[in-house]
Design an enzyme around this catalytic site. Structure first.
Site, PDB file in Angstrom:
ATOM      1  CB  SER A 125       3.928  -2.446  -6.645  1.00 36.26           C
ATOM      2  OG  SER A 125       4.809  -3.533  -6.774  1.00 36.26           O
ATOM      3  CE1 TYR A 149       5.964   0.348 -11.466  1.00 40.06           C
ATOM      4  CE2 TYR A 149       6.882  -1.273  -9.953  1.00 40.06           C
ATOM      5  CZ  TYR A 149       5.800  -0.724 -10.614  1.00 40.06           C
ATOM      6  OH  TYR A 149       4.542  -1.240 -10.403  1.00 40.06           O
ATOM      7  CE  LYS A 153       3.156   1.658  -9.414  1.00 39.25           C
ATOM      8  NZ  LYS A 153       1.951   2.175 -10.040  1.00 39.25           N
TER       9      LYS A 153
HETATM   10  P1  NAD Z   1      -0.104  -2.298 -18.144  1.00 43.96           P
HETATM   11  O1  NAD Z   1       1.118  -1.700 -18.734  1.00 43.96           O
HETATM   12  O2  NAD Z   1      -0.706  -3.472 -18.807  1.00 43.96           O
HETATM   13  O3  NAD Z   1      -1.242  -1.175 -18.000  1.00 43.96           O
HETATM   14  C1  NAD Z   1      -0.942   0.164 -17.739  1.00 43.96           C
HETATM   15  C2  NAD Z   1      -1.697   0.997 -18.759  1.00 43.96           C
HETATM   16  O4  NAD Z   1      -1.429   2.379 -18.502  1.00 43.96           O
HETATM   17  C3  NAD Z   1      -1.262   0.721 -20.202  1.00 43.96           C
HETATM   18  O5  NAD Z   1      -2.403   0.444 -20.983  1.00 43.96           O
HETATM   19  C4  NAD Z   1      -0.566   2.011 -20.658  1.00 43.96           C
HETATM   20  O6  NAD Z   1      -0.752   2.256 -22.016  1.00 43.96           O
HETATM   21  C5  NAD Z   1      -1.228   3.035 -19.765  1.00 43.96           C
HETATM   22  N1  NAD Z   1      -0.422   4.232 -19.483  1.00 43.96           N
HETATM   23  C6  NAD Z   1       0.865   4.281 -19.055  1.00 43.96           C
HETATM   24  N2  NAD Z   1       1.238   5.570 -18.877  1.00 43.96           N
HETATM   25  C7  NAD Z   1       0.157   6.339 -19.188  1.00 43.96           C
HETATM   26  C8  NAD Z   1      -0.084   7.743 -19.209  1.00 43.96           C
HETATM   27  N3  NAD Z   1       0.868   8.610 -18.890  1.00 43.96           N
HETATM   28  N4  NAD Z   1      -1.304   8.181 -19.574  1.00 43.96           N
HETATM   29  C9  NAD Z   1      -2.288   7.317 -19.932  1.00 43.96           C
HETATM   30  N5  NAD Z   1      -2.107   5.977 -19.941  1.00 43.96           N
HETATM   31  C10 NAD Z   1      -0.902   5.491 -19.565  1.00 43.96           C
HETATM   32  O7  NAD Z   1       0.226  -2.610 -16.596  1.00 43.96           O
HETATM   33  P2  NAD Z   1      -0.615  -3.435 -15.551  1.00 43.96           P
HETATM   34  O8  NAD Z   1       0.118  -4.688 -15.267  1.00 43.96           O
HETATM   35  O9  NAD Z   1      -2.031  -3.473 -15.940  1.00 43.96           O
HETATM   36  O10 NAD Z   1      -0.399  -2.478 -14.290  1.00 43.96           O
HETATM   37  C11 NAD Z   1      -1.357  -1.500 -13.917  1.00 43.96           C
HETATM   38  C12 NAD Z   1      -0.831  -0.753 -12.720  1.00 43.96           C
HETATM   39  O11 NAD Z   1      -0.563  -1.675 -11.667  1.00 43.96           O
HETATM   40  C13 NAD Z   1       0.480  -0.006 -12.981  1.00 43.96           C
HETATM   41  O12 NAD Z   1       0.437   1.215 -12.289  1.00 43.96           O
HETATM   42  C14 NAD Z   1       1.520  -0.924 -12.371  1.00 43.96           C
HETATM   43  O13 NAD Z   1       2.639  -0.211 -11.913  1.00 43.96           O
HETATM   44  C15 NAD Z   1       0.764  -1.531 -11.204  1.00 43.96           C
HETATM   45  N6  NAD Z   1       1.280  -2.839 -10.784  1.00 43.96           N
HETATM   46  C16 NAD Z   1       1.407  -3.844 -11.702  1.00 43.96           C
HETATM   47  C17 NAD Z   1       1.901  -5.085 -11.293  1.00 43.96           C
HETATM   48  C18 NAD Z   1       2.108  -6.211 -12.278  1.00 43.96           C
HETATM   49  O14 NAD Z   1       2.868  -7.130 -11.973  1.00 43.96           O
HETATM   50  N7  NAD Z   1       1.445  -6.206 -13.427  1.00 43.96           N
HETATM   51  C19 NAD Z   1       2.240  -5.298  -9.953  1.00 43.96           C
HETATM   52  C20 NAD Z   1       2.081  -4.246  -9.057  1.00 43.96           C
HETATM   53  C21 NAD Z   1       1.599  -3.018  -9.480  1.00 43.96           C
HETATM   54  C1  WQD Z   2       9.067 -13.812 -10.374  1.00 46.75           C
HETATM   55  C2  WQD Z   2      10.092 -14.893 -10.057  1.00 46.75           C
HETATM   56  C3  WQD Z   2      12.330 -14.315 -10.712  1.00 46.75           C
HETATM   57  C4  WQD Z   2      11.573 -14.291 -15.019  1.00 46.75           C
HETATM   58  C5  WQD Z   2       8.084  -7.864 -10.583  1.00 46.75           C
HETATM   59  C6  WQD Z   2       8.355  -6.450 -10.149  1.00 46.75           C
HETATM   60  C7  WQD Z   2       7.347  -6.027  -9.112  1.00 46.75           C
HETATM   61  C8  WQD Z   2       5.918  -6.258  -9.584  1.00 46.75           C
HETATM   62  C9  WQD Z   2       5.722  -7.649 -10.113  1.00 46.75           C
HETATM   63  C10 WQD Z   2       5.066  -4.232 -10.524  1.00 46.75           C
HETATM   64  C11 WQD Z   2      11.398 -14.339  -9.487  1.00 46.75           C
HETATM   65  C12 WQD Z   2      11.835 -15.509 -11.499  1.00 46.75           C
HETATM   66  C13 WQD Z   2      11.439 -14.397 -13.651  1.00 46.75           C
HETATM   67  C14 WQD Z   2      12.358 -15.269 -15.701  1.00 46.75           C
HETATM   68  C15 WQD Z   2      12.777 -16.350 -13.604  1.00 46.75           C
HETATM   69  N1  WQD Z   2       5.560  -5.381 -10.663  1.00 46.75           N
HETATM   70  N2  WQD Z   2      12.023 -15.400 -12.949  1.00 46.75           N
HETATM   71  N3  WQD Z   2      12.923 -16.252 -14.960  1.00 46.75           N
HETATM   72  O1  WQD Z   2      10.414  -9.858  -9.802  1.00 46.75           O
HETATM   73  O2  WQD Z   2       8.621 -10.819  -8.269  1.00 46.75           O
HETATM   74  O3  WQD Z   2       8.192  -8.715  -9.460  1.00 46.75           O
HETATM   75  O4  WQD Z   2       6.742  -7.945 -11.087  1.00 46.75           O
HETATM   76  O5  WQD Z   2       4.875  -3.631  -9.516  1.00 46.75           O
HETATM   77  O6  WQD Z   2       7.598  -4.690  -8.831  1.00 46.75           O
HETATM   78  O7  WQD Z   2       9.661  -6.392  -9.607  1.00 46.75           O
HETATM   79  O8  WQD Z   2       8.244 -10.815 -10.753  1.00 46.75           O
HETATM   80  O9  WQD Z   2       7.674 -12.270 -12.638  1.00 46.75           O
HETATM   81  O10 WQD Z   2       9.781 -10.873 -12.763  1.00 46.75           O
HETATM   82  O11 WQD Z   2       9.686 -12.811 -11.200  1.00 46.75           O
HETATM   83  O12 WQD Z   2      13.321 -17.276 -12.973  1.00 46.75           O
HETATM   84  O13 WQD Z   2      12.542 -15.216 -16.927  1.00 46.75           O
HETATM   85  O14 WQD Z   2      10.440 -15.555 -11.274  1.00 46.75           O
HETATM   86  O15 WQD Z   2      13.684 -14.484 -10.379  1.00 46.75           O
HETATM   87  O16 WQD Z   2      11.858 -15.258  -8.532  1.00 46.75           O
HETATM   88  P1  WQD Z   2       8.993 -10.077  -9.505  1.00 46.75           P
HETATM   89  P2  WQD Z   2       8.830 -11.658 -11.953  1.00 46.75           P
END
Ligand code: NAD
Ligand code: WQD
Length: 334
Positions: A125, A149, A153
């Site tokens: 991430s 979190y 990562k």
């Molecule tokens: P999500 O929660 O929709 O998907 C994650 C899936 O993993 C879920 O279906 C959950 O049930 C499953 N899971 C969690 N722990 C588990 C375990 N111990 N064993 C088996 N299954 C498990 O999340 P997402 O948005 O699809 O994210 C996927 C990956 O990408 C995550 O690792 C997340 O940290 C990373 N990521 C997400 C974002 C984002 O903004 N969505 C950004 C950066 C990184």
């Molecule tokens: C985006 C922008 C908020 C909600 C997070 C995690 C990051 C990654 C992606 C997993 C910011 C603003 C948000 C609201 C708002 N996930 N905001 N009102 O914070 O960039 O990243 O998700 O890895 O680790 O930290 O994403 O969608 O929460 O926020 O004004 O109700 O929207 O302040 O500027 P963020 P976000």
């Protein structure tokens, strides 16, 4: 040959399964404990892909079950999405996050090593860049993070690097996602978290569907184009396509690569909200409130490495992302 997709019923995993099914003939095995997703996704994936996808409800921490899967299906590569991802929750429940994300990943890596399966794509991430010193953010930027979190990562990135350094016959792609939004163009799968969402687009959707009254915009006094926070929003289908390119790369190169998946463009909260209102012709009432603790002003990717190494770049616009996010909800909720 079989590919294991951990967390494959989740938001990004399910979209990646759709793209994978178009490009590979390998058997696709999804393993998910359904903690943050549900079984209906599997039926939806069969509808979109018209393929038989094998689903196993289990936990990556269950090492014995993983061994059973690797024995039965002869797994040759893994895309590892499974993890918990809520920053605020990770501060309240650090052990849950360290156990699930780190112990779970170690369990998976041990089994991969035992079965001589050494190809993995890992979901990292942009959170590993903390508050970036320079924009757009290059992969070589200083890494730092402020919450469990993010540490999970960063620690997994370090574990994967150490594994590669100890045994360069591994092939590892660490993908640092920016802010994924949008949904598959079919409208059949997308993101719909339960409860009050933490992230911006899911919150906008709850306001659009009148489940919540109005959006709180966290601060309008940042040093940005209009004072609201700037992020690199990327369409989840583009992100999914980046995984196909990364998988192809590690199938052909014994390397460890760490690559940003973003668009390279930053948009403010207000720009996103106004685009959503315009393309969907729907009102989103909003209020400006205090900054959210821990938020940074701006974050967007340098995408040169992804272009050079993976021959990948995002294609879809902010308009596409806003249309597709709402389209999914229209199909599934409204
Ligand atoms: P999500 O929660 O929709 O998907 C994650 C899936 O993993 C879920 O279906 C959950 O049930 C499953 N899971 C969690 N722990 C588990 C375990 N111990 N064993 C088996 N299954 C498990 O999340 P997402 O948005 O699809 O994210 C996927 C990956 O990408 C995550 O690792 C997340 O940290 C990373 N990521 C997400 C974002 C984002 O903004 N969505 C950004 C950066 C990184
Ligand atoms: C985006 C922008 C908020 C909600 C997070 C995690 C990051 C990654 C992606 C997993 C910011 C603003 C948000 C609201 C708002 N996930 N905001 N009102 O914070 O960039 O990243 O998700 O890895 O680790 O930290 O994403 O969608 O929460 O926020 O004004 O109700 O929207 O302040 O500027 P963020 P976000």
């Amino acid at each position: 040959m079989s590919i294991l997709i951990t967390g494959g019923t989740g938001y990004i995993g399910s979209h990646t399964v759709v793209e994978l099914s178009k490009s590979i003939s390998d058997k696709i095995i999804i393993l998910d404990n359904l903690f943050n997703s549900d079984f209906s996704v599997i039926e939806k994936l069969q509808t979109i892909t018209k393929k038989n996808i094998i689903f196993l409800k289990s936990d990556i921490c269950d090492t014995n079950f993983l061994k059973h899967i690797f024995t039965k299906y002869k797994i040759t590569s893994v895309i590892h999405f499974a993890g918990l991802k809520a920053v605020g929750e990770s501060v309240e429940k650090p052990l849950l996050y360290y156990n699930n994300n780190i112990v779970g990943t170690i369990s998976l890596l041990n089994v991969m090593k035992e079965f001589n399966c050494k190809k993995i794509v890992f979901s990292s991430s942009a959170t590993v860049y903390g508050n970036p010193e320079h924009l757009p953010i290059k992969e070589t930027a200083k890494l730092s993070t402020t919450n469990p979190y993010g540490y999970s990562k960063l620690i997994i990135e370090n574990i994967l690097t150490d594994i590669y350094n100890s045994d360069p016959s591994w092939s590892i792609a660490i993908l640092r996602y920016f802010n994924p939004i949008g949904a598959d163009k079919s409208g059949i799968i997308g993101e719909n978290p339960s409860g009050i969402p933490n992230n911006l687009m899911p919150y906008i959707i709850k306001v659009a569907t009148k489940q919540l009254d109005s959006l709180n915009i966290f601060g309008n006094n940042y040093d940005t184009i209009d004072g609201t926070g700037v992020r690199d929003y990327i369409h989840v289908s583009d992100l999914a396509d980046g995984h196909i390119k990364a998988l192809d790369y590690i199938n052909n190169n014994n390397e460890i690569i760490k690559i940003n998946l973003g668009t390279g463009k930053g948009y403010s909260v207000l720009q996103l909200v106004k685009t959503f209102i315009k393309v969907n012709n729907i009102n989103i009432p909003y209020n400006i409130v205090d900054r959210r603790p821990g938020d940074i002003a701006s974050c967007y990717a340098n995408t040169e490495l992804a272009k050079k190494v993976l021959n990948w770049e995002s294609k879809k616009s902010l308009q596409d992302m806003c249309l597709d996010s709402y389209n999914f909800i229209k199909y599934n909720i409204v």
